[in-house]
Design a protein around this motif. Structure first.
Motif, PDB file in Angstrom:
ATOM      1  N   THR A   1       0.839  -1.211   0.000  1.00 35.45           N
ATOM      2  CA  THR A   1       0.000   0.000   0.000  1.00 35.45           C
ATOM      3  C   THR A   1       0.869   1.254   0.000  1.00 35.45           C
ATOM      4  N   ILE A   2       1.932   1.248   0.825  1.00 38.50           N
ATOM      5  CA  ILE A   2       2.841   2.393   0.889  1.00 38.50           C
ATOM      6  C   ILE A   2       3.538   2.599  -0.450  1.00 38.50           C
ATOM      7  N   ARG A   3       3.987   1.493  -1.078  1.00 38.87           N
ATOM      8  CA  ARG A   3       4.701   1.610  -2.366  1.00 38.87           C
ATOM      9  C   ARG A   3       3.753   2.157  -3.433  1.00 38.87           C
ATOM     10  N   ALA A   4       2.537   1.720  -3.424  1.00 37.83           N
ATOM     11  CA  ALA A   4       1.568   2.216  -4.402  1.00 37.83           C
ATOM     12  C   ALA A   4       1.328   3.714  -4.203  1.00 37.83           C
ATOM     13  N   TRP A   5       1.249   4.154  -2.944  1.00 33.51           N
ATOM     14  CA  TRP A   5       1.040   5.582  -2.661  1.00 33.51           C
ATOM     15  C   TRP A   5       2.239   6.401  -3.124  1.00 33.51           C
ATOM     16  N   GLU A   6       3.455   5.859  -2.912  1.00 33.30           N
ATOM     17  CA  GLU A   6       4.671   6.563  -3.341  1.00 33.30           C
ATOM     18  C   GLU A   6       4.692   6.743  -4.858  1.00 33.30           C
ATOM     19  N   ARG A   7       4.362   5.676  -5.588  1.00 34.27           N
ATOM     20  CA  ARG A   7       4.374   5.760  -7.053  1.00 34.27           C
ATOM     21  C   ARG A   7       3.312   6.740  -7.540  1.00 34.27           C
ATOM     22  N   ALA A   8       2.158   6.710  -6.895  1.00 33.86           N
ATOM     23  CA  ALA A   8       1.079   7.595  -7.315  1.00 33.86           C
ATOM     24  C   ALA A   8       1.400   9.060  -7.058  1.00 33.86           C
ATOM     25  N   ASN A   9       2.240   9.323  -6.049  1.00 38.84           N
ATOM     26  CA  ASN A   9       2.557  10.704  -5.683  1.00 38.84           C
ATOM     27  C   ASN A   9       3.973  11.109  -6.077  1.00 38.84           C
ATOM     28  N   GLY A  10       4.619  10.282  -6.903  1.00 35.68           N
ATOM     29  CA  GLY A  10       5.954  10.631  -7.403  1.00 35.68           C
ATOM     30  C   GLY A  10       7.006  10.697  -6.307  1.00 35.68           C
ATOM     31  N   GLN A  11       6.847   9.924  -5.270  1.00 34.53           N
ATOM     32  CA  GLN A  11       7.789   9.928  -4.156  1.00 34.53           C
ATOM     33  C   GLN A  11       8.864   8.871  -4.380  1.00 34.53           C
ATOM     34  N   LEU A  12      10.080   9.186  -3.920  1.00 32.21           N
ATOM     35  CA  LEU A  12      11.143   8.190  -3.933  1.00 32.21           C
ATOM     36  C   LEU A  12      10.817   7.109  -2.908  1.00 32.21           C
ATOM     37  N   PRO A  13      11.191   5.853  -3.191  1.00 35.54           N
ATOM     38  CA  PRO A  13      10.888   4.776  -2.244  1.00 35.54           C
ATOM     39  C   PRO A  13      11.592   4.994  -0.898  1.00 35.54           C
ATOM     40  N   THR A  14      10.832   4.925   0.133  1.00 36.36           N
ATOM     41  CA  THR A  14      11.371   5.029   1.487  1.00 36.36           C
ATOM     42  C   THR A  14      11.850   3.648   1.933  1.00 36.36           C
ATOM     43  N   PRO A  15      13.042   3.533   2.540  1.00 41.23           N
ATOM     44  CA  PRO A  15      13.500   2.216   3.008  1.00 41.23           C
ATOM     45  C   PRO A  15      12.498   1.622   3.997  1.00 41.23           C
ATOM     46  N   ILE A  16      12.110   0.367   3.735  1.00 40.78           N
ATOM     47  CA  ILE A  16      11.232  -0.373   4.645  1.00 40.78           C
ATOM     48  C   ILE A  16      11.951  -1.661   5.029  1.00 40.78           C
ATOM     49  N   ILE A  17      12.258  -1.803   6.318  1.00 35.38           N
ATOM     50  CA  ILE A  17      12.946  -2.994   6.811  1.00 35.38           C
ATOM     51  C   ILE A  17      11.899  -3.897   7.459  1.00 35.38           C
ATOM     52  N   ALA A  18      11.750  -5.107   6.876  1.00 38.63           N
ATOM     53  CA  ALA A  18      10.771  -6.052   7.401  1.00 38.63           C
ATOM     54  C   ALA A  18      11.321  -6.705   8.656  1.00 38.63           C
ATOM     55  N   LEU A  19      10.486  -6.811   9.675  1.00 36.89           N
ATOM     56  CA  LEU A  19      10.828  -7.495  10.917  1.00 36.89           C
ATOM     57  C   LEU A  19       9.867  -8.670  11.037  1.00 36.89           C
ATOM     58  N   THR A  20      10.408  -9.892  10.998  1.00 39.81           N
ATOM     59  CA  THR A  20       9.513 -11.052  11.023  1.00 39.81           C
ATOM     60  C   THR A  20      10.010 -12.097  11.990  1.00 39.81           C
ATOM     61  N   ALA A  21       9.078 -12.701  12.669  1.00 39.84           N
ATOM     62  CA  ALA A  21       9.413 -13.798  13.568  1.00 39.84           C
ATOM     63  C   ALA A  21       9.361 -15.127  12.834  1.00 39.84           C
ATOM     64  N   SER A  22       9.090 -15.125  11.503  1.00 39.75           N
ATOM     65  CA  SER A  22       9.081 -16.343  10.707  1.00 39.75           C
ATOM     66  C   SER A  22      10.404 -16.455   9.967  1.00 39.75           C
ATOM     67  N   ALA A  23      10.859 -17.685   9.771  1.00 37.55           N
ATOM     68  CA  ALA A  23      12.156 -17.877   9.094  1.00 37.55           C
ATOM     69  C   ALA A  23      12.084 -19.066   8.154  1.00 37.55           C
ATOM     70  N   LEU A  24      10.978 -19.203   7.450  1.00 43.96           N
ATOM     71  CA  LEU A  24      10.797 -20.332   6.551  1.00 43.96           C
ATOM     72  C   LEU A  24      11.109 -19.936   5.116  1.00 43.96           C
ATOM     73  N   LYS A  25      11.085 -20.964   4.242  1.00 39.08           N
ATOM     74  CA  LYS A  25      11.394 -20.742   2.832  1.00 39.08           C
ATOM     75  C   LYS A  25      10.435 -19.724   2.217  1.00 39.08           C
ATOM     76  N   GLY A  26      10.983 -18.778   1.510  1.00 36.06           N
ATOM     77  CA  GLY A  26      10.184 -17.796   0.797  1.00 36.06           C
ATOM     78  C   GLY A  26       9.862 -16.557   1.593  1.00 36.06           C
ATOM     79  N   ASP A  27      10.179 -16.528   2.907  1.00 36.29           N
ATOM     80  CA  ASP A  27       9.847 -15.345   3.710  1.00 36.29           C
ATOM     81  C   ASP A  27      10.594 -14.117   3.206  1.00 36.29           C
TER      82      ASP A  27
END
Length: 912
Positions: free
Chosen positions: A744-770
């Motif tokens: 949702t944030i990335r879509a808003w950035e593209r729609a408003n001509g904003q540079l991508p803001t760094p987003i660091i994912a924090l996850t308690a899962s560590a399986l394949k594909g995460d």
């Protein structure tokens, strides 16, 4: 008197002329010069015409063709009359000449020529007397010809002619009989009968057979050989002749009775031919016939024993033959099926007829599904496989087809699909369970370990510090156990995928030894790390998993060694076919392992001695995971040990040389102060109050300002209404999860001509594909909980974009897309972008060849790599290309390629 004399002469001449014409012999005469003087009526009739006045013998007789008695042509100058007139021959007596007259008819004449001489003995004339012997000659010639023919036949060496008297005693024994039987004529004539040179048993058998056939007793012997012929019955039979040397041969004998003018039998003629060759041919033919019958029986047996319903049809689809299985399939007999249309025995006749057309056009058809319909209405699903067949001249004869009952296999296939669905469901359930357990365990672990780290940095009494350190070690051990269990589960479920990236071996070993050196130092052990000469340093592989194996082996070595040293040595693997395969060896001077226990140490939850678990601790998973990881990398692992002397754990893995490696110059430590941290505004999306407390505490002594959003929806609302330099996004949150919030944030950035803001994912899962799911959603980086304070701070430092843009940005074109590059990948980004441009060319070429596999593969690559390098747009376009390639959509593929090409032309990177 003169008058009287003249009259007398005239009368005499007239009388002579009359006598000359009445002479039955043809006569003519000519003078010495060859002029014909006299020519009587008989000569004129024989010649068919009279000579003209003044004709010479050469002019008149030369108009006829003459031949000698041997049939050779005779020129006129060599004829009897010419020879006598010329004096070559005194006279000619009874010379036989064949004359061909002008009308083409021929006569044979006997010529007698005598000369007329004067007183001086000179030839003054010649008289030729000749008479026609044609009528007499023809019977003689016929008789001679017939005699010659009979003689040739009778004396032929190709068949035997044996003539007997009425009693059967041999009277004539021809050349053929001598050759066939080995007797001379003198040895058998007037001495024996043909029965004496015949197989006696066959003669007896013939007598018995004739007795039955003719209803009269027949004596074995010569009578049995000629009984039918004596009664005027044509008789040709086979029997075995016995040669003089005792050898035998089969013969075909024709018997004829010889009769005199009163029809009395005066003898018998037996004409025989050697039947050996024909018998041999017959025997060979019988063998061939038998072989053909055997082959037909064998072929029929094969056809009938086949589990498939087999049939042949003509090119129009009319059945020409079937086997028993086809009868069973249709419920019809073979006779009923032959001649019937093939299509009539299937529920879909048009589809069945199409199968025939297809095999005629394609020459064969495989796995063509039809449903057969039996007479009783039973339906059977069959797999139709067919091919065309031809005769010796390659003329199409029809179609050979096999219909296999796949009803059972369909049922099994359906059950298998259901079982696979259940298995997949179970796998998904297991994966969901592991993900849930990972999240549920790691979430409190994050709080426990985070609080322990924070507590360790406060002022504590010695006893409190001791308890906190125990607290931290126990947390680390528990986290390692959780990671091991998850890793093992991922390996067994084939969910663990290896990276394929460039790394420095020396840097990896430096980090590994740094991580274990403290434990070795605490136990007073010497830690050695050696790299043999010629071992390449810049490699391509999975550095994370390689580091994990080395840490497991070094950790075990340190754990089970009380004194001495632990050594890690790396050499080239001499036993591998891959030149760059490396051999890693971890040796220690510890307690050792009994030989009978060596094979067990790589089994899960197993240690060499159960007592060691109580003494040294551990789950017994480290070596199991190490073995699985090494094998996953295409290598092998093994161990050698002596009890009380120590152990050596070795593994070898194939690696590639990183040809594109670029070494960065190292900056000496302490040459300058660390730059101050920028003031960042950070949005923390986290639903756990404990994790929020820990994260805020981690960042307490930094210039970072943290806002908290308890759900993804709140995070999106805050992000769009405020300005943030970085987002810490928990993956699992109520209302809206972290990945949805990121998209949702990335879509808003593209729609408003904003540079991508760094987003660091924090996850308690560590399986394949995460990780891939996070990057695909638009995350810049990925951290797995529990997160150490230093790890979090380093991630924020690497990905922040708070620095103001450089002055060079103002000179860029208006439509330029600016992307702040990760300093960690600064040296790699130009090559990466160039590689993406090459991918566009490769995909365009692939589409021209309708090669969607290449499009899918390259799209997948860019989907996984774009976000890692900081180019989220490349990840998005890569995902679109992968999807278009998988669906074979040319238009969508070309559109996404155009988007990628346009993006690469406009993108520019900026740095802090």
């Amino acid at each position: 008197m003169p008058g009287v004399t003249t009259n007398v002469l005239q009368e005499n001449e007239e009388r002579y002329r009359t006598l000359f014409d009445l002479c039955p012999t043809a006569v003519y005469s000519c003078d010495a010069s060859g002029v014909i003087q006299q020519f009587n009526r008989q000569a004129a009739e024989l010649w068919g015409r009279e000579p003209a006045t003044g004709d010479t013998d050469g002019l008149f007789c030369g108009s006829f063709k003459s031949f000698r008695s041997d049939g050779s042509f005779m020129p006129h100058e060599q004829c009897p009359m010419a020879d006598v007139v010329s004096g070559k021959t005194p006279e000619v007596r009874d010379a036989e000449v064949l004359i061909e007259r002008p009308d083409g008819s021929r006569v044979t004449v006997v010529v007698n020529v005598r000369p007329v001489k004067n007183k001086l003995g000179e030839v003054t004339a010649a008289i030729n007397c000749f008479y026609d012997i044609t009528a007499r000659k023809q019977p003689e010639e016929a008789l001679l010809k017939a005699g010659a023919l009979q003689s040739a036949i009778f004396n032929s060496a190709n068949f035997s002619s044996i003539a007997t008297d009425a009693k059967g005693v041999i009277q004539i024994f021809n050349v053929g009989a001598e050759r066939m039987l080995g007797y001379t004529a003198a040895e058998v004539m007037n001495k024996i009968t043909p029965a004496d040179i015949s197989d006696p048993q066959e003669v007896v058998a013939r007598a018995k057979a004739l007795s039955v056939e003719l209803g009269t007793p027949i004596t074995p012997g010569f009578e049995a050989l000629v009984f039918k012929a004596a009664r005027g019955i044509e008789d040709i039979y086979e029997l075995t002749y016995i040669r003089k040397d005792g050898s035998r041969f089969p013969a075909v004998v024709s018997v004829t009775a010889l009769r005199d003018a009163q029809a009395t039998i005066i003898g018998y003629l037996l004409i025989g031919t050697d039947n050996t060759a024909r018998k041999q041919v017959e025997a060979e033919q019988q063998k061939l016939d038998q072989r053909l019958r055997d082959q037909q029986f064998y072929t029929r047996s094969l056809i009938e024993s086949n589990i498939d319903a087999l049939m042949t049809t003509d090119p129009s689809g009319i059945i020409t033959d079937v086997n028993k299985q086809m009868e069973a399939l249709t419920g019809c007999t073979r006779d009923e099926l032959i001649g019937a249309p093939f299509k009539g025995y299937f529920t879909d006749p048009e589809r069945a007829e199409a199968a025939i057309r297809l095999v005629l056009s394609e020459k064969k058809v495989t796995d063509y599904e039809l449903t057969a319909c039996a007479r009783d209405g039973a339906k059977t699903v069959v797999s139709y496989n067919a091919t065309t067949f031809y005769d010796r001249d390659r003329t199409l004869q029809g179609v050979f087809a096999a219909a296999r009952d796949v009803t059972e296999s369909k049922r099994v296939e359906m059950e298998l699909k259901q079982a696979m669905a259940v298995a997949e469901s179970a796998s998904r359930t297991k994966s969901d369970f592991l993900a849930s357990m990972s999240h549920e365990i790691r979430t409190p672990m994050s709080a426990i370990m985070g609080i322990a780290d924070l507590l360790a940095k406060t002022t504590l009494s010695p006893e409190q510090d001791k308890y906190v350190q125990i607290f931290r070690r126990a947390g680390d051990n528990l986290l390692n156990l959780i990671n091991n269990i998850l890793d093992l589960s991922k390996v067994e479920a084939s969910q663990l995928e290896l990276e394929h990236t460039g790394f420095s071996l020396s840097e990896l070993l430096e980090k590994v030894t740094e991580m274990v050196s403290l434990r070795a130092h605490e136990k007073g052990l010497t830690l050695v790390c050696e790299i043999a000469p010629h071992v390449p340093i810049d490699l391509v592989g999975d550095p994370t998993r390689l580091r994990q194996v080395l840490l497991n082996l070094l950790g075990n070595a340190i754990k089970f060694t009380a004194s001495g040293k632990v050594a890690l040595r790396i050499t080239l693997d001499a036993d591998s076919s891959v030149p760059t395969a490396l051999h890693f060896e971890v040796s220690d001077t510890g307690i050792g392992i009994p030989g009978e226990k060596l094979d067990q140490v790589f089994e899960r939850f197993t240690q060499a001695d159960s007592s060691t678990t109580r003494r040294f601790g551990g789950s017994g998973l480290g070596l199991t995971i190490s073995k699985r990881l090494v094998e996953l990398m295409g290598g092998r692992i093994w161990a050698e040990s002596d009890v009380g002397e120590g152990s050596v754990f070795s593994f070898a893995v194939p690696l590639e040389i990183w040809t594109g490696a670029r070494r960065q110059a190292t900056v000496p430590v302490g040459t300058g102060p660390e730059p101050p941290l920028p003031a960042l505004r950070i949005l923390l999306a986290e639903d756990s109050p404990d994790n929020c407390t820990i994260t805020v505490a981690y960042l307490e002594d930094t210039p970072y300002r943290v806002d908290i959003a308890e759900t993804g929806a709140i995070a999106c609302e805050k992000f769009t209404s405020g300005h943030y330099d970085l987002v810490l996004m928990d993956r699992q949150m109520p209302v809206m999860d972290g990945l949805t919030a990121t998209r949702t944030i990335r879509a808003w950035e593209r729609a408003n001509g904003q540079l991508p803001t760094p987003i660091i994912a924090l996850t308690a899962s560590a399986l394949k594909g995460d990780r891939e799911m996070c990057l695909a959603a638009g995350c810049t980086a990925y951290l797995s909980k529990p997160i150490k304070q230093e790890v979090l701070l380093q991630a924020i430092k690497e990905h922040c974009i708070a620095a103001p843009p450089s002055s060079g940005e103002e000179s860029l074109p208006k439509d330029t897309i600016l992307v702040r590059m990760n300093p960690k990948f600064a040296d790699l980004i130009p090559a990466y972008l160039q590689n993406c441009r090459q991918n566009v060319i490769a995909m365009a070429d692939a589409l021209d060849r309708v090669d969607f596999e290449t499009v899918t593969f390259l799209g997948h690559q860019m989907k996984g790599s774009g976000g890692a390098f900081g180019f989220q747009a490349i990840t998005d376009i890569g995902a679109a290309l992968q999807e278009a390639g998988e669906s074979g959509d040319t238009a969508a593929s070309r559109k996404s390629m155009g988007d990628l090409s346009s993006y690469l032309d406009r993108v520019a990177t900026i740095s802090d």
